[in-house]
Design a protein around this motif. Structure first.
Motif, short mmCIF file in Angstrom:
data_model
loop_
_atom_site.label_atom_id
_atom_site.label_comp_id
_atom_site.label_asym_id
_atom_site.label_seq_id
_atom_site.Cartn_x
_atom_site.Cartn_y
_atom_site.Cartn_z
N ARG A 56 0.81 -1.22 0.00
CA ARG A 56 0.00 0.00 0.00
C ARG A 56 0.85 1.27 0.00
O ARG A 56 0.32 2.37 -0.16
N LEU A 130 0.66 5.82 6.71
CA LEU A 130 0.30 7.17 7.14
C LEU A 130 -0.07 8.03 5.94
O LEU A 130 0.20 7.67 4.80
N GLN A 131 -0.66 9.17 6.20
CA GLN A 131 -1.12 10.06 5.14
C GLN A 131 -0.34 11.38 5.18
O GLN A 131 0.09 11.83 6.24
N ARG A 132 -0.22 12.00 4.00
CA ARG A 132 0.50 13.28 3.93
C ARG A 132 -0.12 14.32 4.85
O ARG A 132 0.60 15.11 5.47
N GLN A 134 -1.41 13.95 7.71
CA GLN A 134 -0.96 13.75 9.09
C GLN A 134 0.42 14.37 9.30
O GLN A 134 0.69 14.99 10.33
N THR A 152 3.88 13.49 -6.35
CA THR A 152 2.76 13.51 -5.40
C THR A 152 3.11 14.15 -4.07
O THR A 152 2.23 14.33 -3.22
N ASP A 154 4.67 12.64 -1.83
CA ASP A 154 4.60 11.60 -0.80
C ASP A 154 5.84 11.55 0.08
O ASP A 154 5.80 11.06 1.21
N LEU A 157 6.25 12.40 4.03
CA LEU A 157 6.04 11.44 5.13
C LEU A 157 7.38 10.89 5.62
O LEU A 157 7.68 10.94 6.82
#
Length: 258
Positions: A56, A130-132, A134, A152, A154, A157
């Motif tokens: 994921r 985890l999500q950006r 956060q 993106t 990403d 994180l």
């Protein structure tokens, strides 16, 4: 005094490569050199931190990020903080391939509002998706610069997680330290410390080489971060009834568990 004595800025980077380009570790070493050449301070080293490996989570090969430990000129991080943010942002935008999603975090460790919360975020990034949002929310709360510089974004994180994990004092390995690339094939502890700022040299049982005992360093020397110190892990010594013990560095499989 430890390897991080005098460090007043931490620079986290992540997601700087694709499958055809140099990895984040090499990017970190190049960045440290270019920052020093620009007169923005001096390096204390950089650590690699392993994050969650999960389908994921998009990553290139190992999903590791890096944290660069930096000493500002004159011990004043505010004099160079914005210049460093701008410099690193331009660096990432210049060197990262189009498929990368680079992220940057820059923190003054003495001014992080809640270090345990940042350390917890780093540790969660090793076991959770985890999500950006956060990461951005936490960075805002703690007064840490966080920005994306391609794709993106990403990488924000892993960049923030790397800063937290280095601040934990108990995660990762040193991908570079001053002098680490110029070591001989073997050396005593005294010779090693004269070249590289290593805090401790020992095996898993806490045994340490005595004066004059040789350590086979080989061509891959990576101290690990333990208790806030740079520790070179060794295999158990080869005992010799008629002479000094001989040592060699622990294998990669052991070092990379940290």
């Amino acid at each position: 005094m430890t390897v991080f004595a005098g460090v007043d800025l931490l620079i986290g980077i992540d997601d700087t490569d694709d499958q055809f380009s140099p990895g984040t570790g090499r990017r970190a070493r190049t960045l440290l050199r270019e920052l020093a050449e620009a007169g923005l301070g001096s390096e204390a080293g950089a650590t690699r931190h392993q994050l969650l490996v999960d389908d994921r989570v998009p990553y290139t090969s190992h999903n590791s990020s890096a944290c660069l430990a930096w000493r500002s000129p004159g011990g004043d991080p505010h004099a160079v903080r914005y210049a460093i943010i701008e410099f690193v942002a331009r660096f990432l935008e210049r060197v990262c391939p189009p498929a990368a999603d680079p992220g940057l975090a820059v923190a003054v460790p003495a001014e992080v509002g809640d270090v345990p919360a940042l350390v917890d975020f780093g540790r969660r990034a090793k076991r959770e998706v985890l999500q950006r949002a956060q990461a951005r929310r936490l960075a805002d709360e703690l007064g840490i610069h966080l920005s994306g510089h391609g794709g993106t974004h990403d990488g924000v994180l892993g960049a923030l997680a790397a800063v937290g994990l280095q601040l934990s004092g108990d995660d990762g390995l040193f991908i570079t330290l001053p002098g680490l690339g110029d070591l001989p094939y073997q050396a005593t502890v005294e010779e090693l410390r004269a070249k590289v700022p290593i805090d401790d040299v020992r095996d898993a049982a806490g045994r340490r080489p005595g004066p004059g005992e040789q350590i086979e360093l080989g061509d891959w020397v990576r101290p690990v971060l333990l208790d806030g110190r740079a520790v070179l892990l060794l295999d158990p010594p080869q005992e010799r009834p008629d002479g000094p013990r001989s040592w060699r560095t622990a294998p990669r499989s052991v070092v990379k568990k940290h």
